[in-house]
Scaffold this motif. Sequence first.
Motif, short mmCIF file in Angstrom:
data_model
loop_
_atom_site.label_atom_id
_atom_site.label_comp_id
_atom_site.label_asym_id
_atom_site.label_seq_id
_atom_site.Cartn_x
_atom_site.Cartn_y
_atom_site.Cartn_z
N SER A 1 -3.10 7.64 6.81
CA SER A 1 -1.82 7.10 7.25
C SER A 1 -0.65 7.92 6.70
O SER A 1 0.42 7.95 7.29
N LYS A 2 -0.88 8.58 5.57
CA LYS A 2 0.13 9.47 4.99
C LYS A 2 -0.27 10.91 5.24
O LYS A 2 -0.19 11.76 4.36
N TYR A 3 -0.66 11.20 6.47
CA TYR A 3 -1.27 12.47 6.86
C TYR A 3 -0.54 13.69 6.32
O TYR A 3 -1.14 14.59 5.76
N GLU B 1 -7.60 7.30 -5.39
CA GLU B 1 -7.26 7.69 -4.02
C GLU B 1 -7.61 9.15 -3.77
O GLU B 1 -8.23 9.49 -2.76
N PHE B 2 -7.23 10.00 -4.70
CA PHE B 2 -7.51 11.43 -4.54
C PHE B 2 -9.00 11.70 -4.51
O PHE B 2 -9.51 12.39 -3.60
N TRP B 3 -9.76 11.21 -5.48
CA TRP B 3 -11.18 11.55 -5.58
C TRP B 3 -12.02 10.91 -4.48
O TRP B 3 -13.00 11.49 -4.03
N TRP B 4 -11.64 9.71 -4.03
CA TRP B 4 -12.34 9.12 -2.89
C TRP B 4 -12.12 9.97 -1.65
O TRP B 4 -13.03 10.15 -0.84
N PHE C 1 -13.06 3.00 -1.50
CA PHE C 1 -13.29 4.15 -0.65
C PHE C 1 -12.53 4.02 0.67
O PHE C 1 -11.79 4.91 1.07
N SER C 2 -12.69 2.90 1.34
CA SER C 2 -12.04 2.72 2.65
C SER C 2 -10.53 2.64 2.52
O SER C 2 -9.79 3.14 3.38
N GLN C 3 -10.01 2.03 1.47
CA GLN C 3 -8.56 1.97 1.25
C GLN C 3 -8.00 3.37 1.02
O GLN C 3 -6.92 3.70 1.51
N ALA C 4 -8.72 4.18 0.27
CA ALA C 4 -8.26 5.54 -0.02
C ALA C 4 -8.21 6.38 1.26
O ALA C 4 -7.23 7.10 1.49
N ILE C 5 -9.23 6.28 2.09
CA ILE C 5 -9.26 7.05 3.34
C ILE C 5 -8.15 6.58 4.25
O ILE C 5 -7.43 7.39 4.83
N SER C 6 -7.98 5.27 4.36
CA SER C 6 -6.92 4.72 5.19
C SER C 6 -5.55 5.16 4.70
O SER C 6 -4.68 5.55 5.50
#
Length: 102
Positions: free
Chosen positions: A12-14, A25-28, A3-8
């Motif tokens: 970061s790739k705003y 990554e998408f679903w988190w 979860f935290s890796q996906a948000i980060s």
Amino acid sequence: MTFSQAISSCMSKYGTFKGRAARSEFWWFVLFQFLVFAAVAMLNEKLLALVQLGLLLPYLAVGARRLHDIGRTGWWQLIGLSGIGLLVLIYWWVQESELGQN
């Protein structure tokens, strides 16, 4: 991806529409958006509108990268504007990744 890796990664790739995003990554990130929207909605509706606007670009970017991961162009997100098109997008977003480049 956690979860935290996906948000980060998403933050970061705003506004990065190039590349690929894994299903996790998408679903988190979708879960993160839902939780943030629910929490902010309890506080203030005007603040909710600002938060939604602020998270719109990273959502579109990760959605485009997720579509790249299954071999589709990010422009397919436009079909989500129609009611039934959102079901097609959800079906694509849950698909397994394709091997290879974009």
